[in-house]
Design an enzyme around this catalytic site. Structure first.
Site, short mmCIF file in Angstrom:
data_model
loop_
_atom_site.label_atom_id
_atom_site.label_comp_id
_atom_site.label_asym_id
_atom_site.label_seq_id
_atom_site.Cartn_x
_atom_site.Cartn_y
_atom_site.Cartn_z
N HIS A 50 -2.56 -8.70 2.10
CA HIS A 50 -2.13 -7.48 2.80
C HIS A 50 -3.21 -7.12 3.83
CE1 HIS A 50 0.05 -3.86 3.48
NE2 HIS A 50 -0.23 -3.16 2.39
N ASP B 189 -2.61 -8.61 11.85
CA ASP B 189 -4.01 -8.95 11.61
C ASP B 189 -4.53 -10.11 12.46
OD1 ASP B 189 -4.24 -6.94 9.68
OD2 ASP B 189 -3.29 -8.22 8.20
N ARG C 28 2.68 -5.15 16.91
CA ARG C 28 1.29 -4.66 16.83
C ARG C 28 0.34 -5.75 17.33
NH1 ARG C 28 1.53 -3.06 10.58
NH2 ARG C 28 2.42 -5.16 10.63
N SER D 283 0.82 -1.22 0.00
CA SER D 283 0.00 0.00 0.00
C SER D 283 0.85 1.27 0.00
CB SER D 283 -0.98 0.00 1.18
OG SER D 283 -0.32 -0.29 2.38
N HIS E 256 5.08 -12.96 7.32
CA HIS E 256 5.34 -11.57 6.93
C HIS E 256 6.54 -11.53 5.99
CE1 HIS E 256 5.95 -7.22 7.23
NE2 HIS E 256 4.66 -7.20 7.56
N1 CMX Z 1 0.18 -19.70 5.79
C1 CMX Z 1 0.55 -20.61 4.86
N2 CMX Z 1 1.59 -20.45 4.03
C2 CMX Z 1 2.31 -19.34 4.19
C3 CMX Z 1 2.02 -18.36 5.14
C4 CMX Z 1 0.89 -18.58 5.96
N3 CMX Z 1 0.49 -17.70 6.87
N4 CMX Z 1 2.92 -17.37 5.05
C5 CMX Z 1 3.75 -17.69 4.03
N5 CMX Z 1 3.39 -18.89 3.52
C6 CMX Z 1 3.94 -19.56 2.35
C7 CMX Z 1 3.82 -18.66 1.14
O1 CMX Z 1 2.50 -18.73 0.58
C8 CMX Z 1 4.90 -19.19 0.24
O2 CMX Z 1 4.40 -20.38 -0.35
P1 CMX Z 1 4.78 -20.78 -1.86
O3 CMX Z 1 6.27 -20.99 -1.82
O4 CMX Z 1 3.99 -22.01 -2.09
O5 CMX Z 1 4.39 -19.63 -2.71
C9 CMX Z 1 5.98 -19.57 1.24
O6 CMX Z 1 5.33 -19.73 2.52
C10 CMX Z 1 7.09 -18.54 1.37
O7 CMX Z 1 6.48 -17.28 1.67
P2 CMX Z 1 7.26 -16.19 2.53
O8 CMX Z 1 8.49 -15.81 1.78
O9 CMX Z 1 7.43 -16.67 3.94
O10 CMX Z 1 6.21 -15.00 2.59
P3 CMX Z 1 6.01 -13.82 1.54
O11 CMX Z 1 6.99 -12.75 1.88
O12 CMX Z 1 5.98 -14.30 0.15
O13 CMX Z 1 4.53 -13.34 1.88
C11 CMX Z 1 2.72 -12.84 3.32
C12 CMX Z 1 4.22 -12.67 3.07
C13 CMX Z 1 2.31 -11.93 4.48
C14 CMX Z 1 1.95 -12.43 2.08
C15 CMX Z 1 2.44 -14.32 3.69
O14 CMX Z 1 3.11 -14.64 4.90
C16 CMX Z 1 0.97 -14.65 3.82
O15 CMX Z 1 0.34 -14.93 2.80
N6 CMX Z 1 0.39 -14.59 5.07
C17 CMX Z 1 -1.03 -14.79 5.26
C18 CMX Z 1 -1.78 -13.53 4.87
C19 CMX Z 1 -1.55 -12.41 5.86
O16 CMX Z 1 -1.66 -12.59 7.06
N7 CMX Z 1 -1.27 -11.21 5.35
C20 CMX Z 1 -1.15 -10.00 6.18
C21 CMX Z 1 0.25 -9.45 6.27
C22 CMX Z 1 0.28 -8.18 7.07
C23 CMX Z 1 -0.28 -7.05 6.29
O17 CMX Z 1 0.31 -6.69 5.25
O18 CMX Z 1 -1.32 -6.51 6.64
#
Ligand code: CMX
Length: 419
Positions: free
Chosen positions: A259, A360, A314, A229, A305
């Site tokens: 996000h 979150d 947070r 964002s 994250h």
């Molecule tokens: N549950 C399951 N799998 C997860 C995960 C979770 N909470 N967090 C990461 N992973 C997976 C990813 O999907 C990715 O899988 P693939 O290799 O199959 O694509 C793998 O682990 C590696 O990801 P990463 O490098 O650890 O995480 P990213 O930096 O790519 O993504 C984020 C970060 C937040 C998008 C991811 O952790 C996620 O999807 N979390 C759940 C959604 C969430 O809570 N988002 C809110 C974040 C805070 C905000 O911005 O508001």
């Protein structure tokens, strides 16, 4: 007063940046690998952000203050801190509160636009539509059209920013009441602070809910410059689009489930747990439930994250609030059980680089307790707060004369030939 403080500080910041670039302009601060180019540019240091920094092991640091040291300050104070680098004294706080109060009235055309939207519109779509529509009143746009010098861009960005932030609580409360059939809009109460007034306009009468709104709108204010964002807002702003268009762009990114929309997904998940087990499950049941979700190829919302490698402060702040106010609530206790169960499950799965909860994971349980049960509204709350960070970053970037954003992309063919 805020404007005067910033005028003085900005000329010092400009000198400082000029001398940094003069002395260190050719020093390399990052290398880029092919994986990073295909991987969301993760970890590449390619932009500056003065308002806050996120460290992997400590989380959010706002202008040098670790977040957990300043959770007691109000959103207005954090807005001032983001903009100026200092906490306001009583006079400066009164000034920013007055500016927000004076500019809070929402133009009537905004309500007509929102009323014309489909009744099942997502509250985030309504919010960004409302924000974009106010572009018509942008002082930055009219001053730009008059031909103001580049050195004054930040001043009108700030004026638009204050006007926008001031109106956001009224717009958001109006969206809540309209979208969820809560009755007429509630007029603002000028005896209240910004967040307390927002709670009042939502129509939730509990004083502890006002406290929660103060915490909520403070905690979500900023998370450095590279998140979806902030980066989207800054990229759009770098083309000299108005603060209205730029903030709307950023919030459209916040509305994605990876996000800010994760807060709605997260509460949905917690309610699924409650409904599936008809109450709080045992640790073993919860573990299996999480594994089933992962095996279906779905993420556990509220965990993981891109930058953090520790429990998000947070999240910690919300849990502390919950322990103080709603300790025995069923939904809040499921959040606590998830904190025990999810990190080891994600570690065992071995994919997520950060198994810990993010911002979150806990907030929804608190909102739900106080009667704000419409979880597809939750990202709107996040947005009101995050707009303060976006505006602050935009003002500073314009003051520092940061040019239009334009990183270089390459084709896979280029990588095959050159890497
Ligand atoms: N549950 C399951 N799998 C997860 C995960 C979770 N909470 N967090 C990461 N992973 C997976 C990813 O999907 C990715 O899988 P693939 O290799 O199959 O694509 C793998 O682990 C590696 O990801 P990463 O490098 O650890 O995480 P990213 O930096 O790519 O993504 C984020 C970060 C937040 C998008 C991811 O952790 C996620 O999807 N979390 C759940 C959604 C969430 O809570 N988002 C809110 C974040 C805070 C905000 O911005 O508001």
């Amino acid at each position: 007063m805020l404007q005067k403080v910033l005028t003085e500080k900005i000329s010092r910041w400009q000198d400082e940046v000029r001398s940094i670039v003069k002395e260190k302009g050719d020093v390399k601060i990052s290398d880029v690998t092919v994986s990073q180019a295909y991987g969301g540019m993760r970890g590449i240091k390619g932009l500056t952000c003065e308002t806050s920094a996120v460290s992997a092991d400590k989380g959010l640091i706002i202008r040098g203050y670790p977040l957990l040291d300043i959770t007691h300050i109000s959103p207005e104070e954090v807005f001032y801190l983001l903009l100026t680098g200092n906490l306001p004294d009583a006079e400066a706080l009164a000034d920013i509160r007055n500016q927000l109060r004076e500019n809070q009235d929402v133009p009537s055309y905004v309500w007509r636009i929102l009323e014309a939207m489909p009744e099942n519109s997502h509250p985030m779509t309504m919010l960004t539509t409302a924000i974009q529509s106010m572009q018509v009143d942008s002082l930055f746009v009219s001053k730009y059209d008059e031909g103001i010098p580049k050195t004054d861009y930040w001043k009108w960005t700030l004026e638009d920013g204050i006007r926008l932030v001031a109106k956001l609580t009224g717009i958001a409360a109006g969206i809540y009441r309209m979208r969820f059939n809560k009755g007429d809009r509630i007029a603002h109460d000028d005896s209240l602070d910004w967040a307390g007034n927002f709670a009042h306009m939502l129509g939730i009468k509990d004083d502890d809910f006002k406290k929660l709104m103060r915490l909520y709108l403070m905690l979500h204010c900023d998370h450095e410059g590279g998140n979806v964002s902030a980066f989207s807002a800054l990229t759009v702003a770098s083309a000299l689009s108005s603060p209205y268009l730029s903030v709307a762009a950023g919030l459209n990114g916040l509305a994605g489930p990876l996000h800010g929309l994760a807060n709605q997904e997260c509460l949905k998940f917690v309610l699924e747990v409650r409904d599936h087990f008809n109450g709080a499950p045992s640790t073993g049941e919860l573990k299996q439930f999480c594994w089933d979700r992962l095996n279906d190829g779905r993420v556990i919302p509220g965990y993981g994250h891109a930058v953090l490698r520790c429990p998000d402060p947070r999240f910690t702040a919300f849990v502390e609030f919950g322990k103080d106010h709603i300790k025995d609530d069923d939904i809040f206790s499921i959040v606590g059980s998830l904190f025990d169960v999810v990190p080891p499950v994600l570690q065992e799965q071995g994919k997520a680089k950060n198994p810990w909860p993010n911002v979150d994971a806990a907030s929804g349980s608190l909102l739900y307790y106080y009667g704000l049960t419409e979880f597809n509204y939750y990202t709107v709350l996040f947005s009101i707060s995050r707009a303060m960070g976006m505006i602050s970053q935009m003002v500073i970037n314009r003051a520092l004369g940061i040019p239009i954003t334009r990183p270089k992309s390459v084709t896979s063919e280029w990588i095959k030939q050159n890497a």
